[in-house]
Scaffold this active site. Structure first.
Site, mmCIF file in Angstrom:
data_model
loop_
_atom_site.group_PDB
_atom_site.id
_atom_site.type_symbol
_atom_site.label_atom_id
_atom_site.label_comp_id
_atom_site.label_asym_id
_atom_site.label_seq_id
_atom_site.Cartn_x
_atom_site.Cartn_y
_atom_site.Cartn_z
ATOM 1 N N SER A 77 9.590 -6.169 -1.011
ATOM 2 C CA SER A 77 9.690 -4.774 -1.435
ATOM 3 C C SER A 77 11.110 -4.339 -1.772
ATOM 4 C CB SER A 77 9.093 -3.856 -0.374
ATOM 5 O OG SER A 77 9.725 -4.080 0.872
ATOM 6 N N HIS A 85 14.591 -1.572 1.407
ATOM 7 C CA HIS A 85 14.201 -0.952 0.141
ATOM 8 C C HIS A 85 15.402 -0.284 -0.511
ATOM 9 C CE1 HIS A 85 9.780 -0.415 1.667
ATOM 10 N NE2 HIS A 85 10.108 -1.686 1.479
#
Length: 133
Positions: free
Chosen positions: A46, A106
């Site tokens: 991610s 992230h």
């Protein structure tokens, strides 16, 4: 999301750019996670995908009306996601199926994507060799 934003990067810069962006952003996400998330080790993709978000938006921000509109639409989505990640990271994150979500990873991946675009934009343009008649 990998397909969506990877496709944008591929259309603008080619398949090699997708791989380079993905790997560089994954490394940036892992480094950010390790140093800023209490030594956590990031194993997910991610962070790299967040980097692709940032790169896709920055690539679309070229000065044509169509690209500007596309960049604004994508940018709105990315800004919303980044702000959500900041809130989640500040709140201590959450766990899904027993695994902690790497919100800092992230953000690190997105930052690495921005830094990658800044670094690459400083490189001189290389034009293909013209064939002589």
């Amino acid at each position: 999301m990998l397909y969506t934003f990877g496709k944008i990067v591929e259309e603008e810069e080619g398949a090699g750019a997708v791989w380079l962006t993905y790997i560089v952003c994954a490394l940036g996400a892992s480094i950010a996670s390790f140093f800023f998330d209490q030594g956590a080790v990031s194993l997910g993709a991610s962070g790299a995908v967040f980097g692709l978000f940032a790169v896709a938006v920055l690539l679309k921000l070229k000065f044509s009306f169509q690209k500007l509109v596309e960049g604004l639409v994508l940018g709105q989505f990315v800004v919303k996601q980044v702000l959500q990640e900041v809130k989640s990271a500040q709140a201590g994150g959450l766990a899904i199926a027993g695994a902690k979500v790497g919100h800092v990873a992230h953000l690190g991946g997105a930052l690495m994507g921005v830094l990658l675009i800044l670094a690459l934009s400083r490189l001189p343009e290389v034009s293909p060799k013209k064939k002589l008649p």
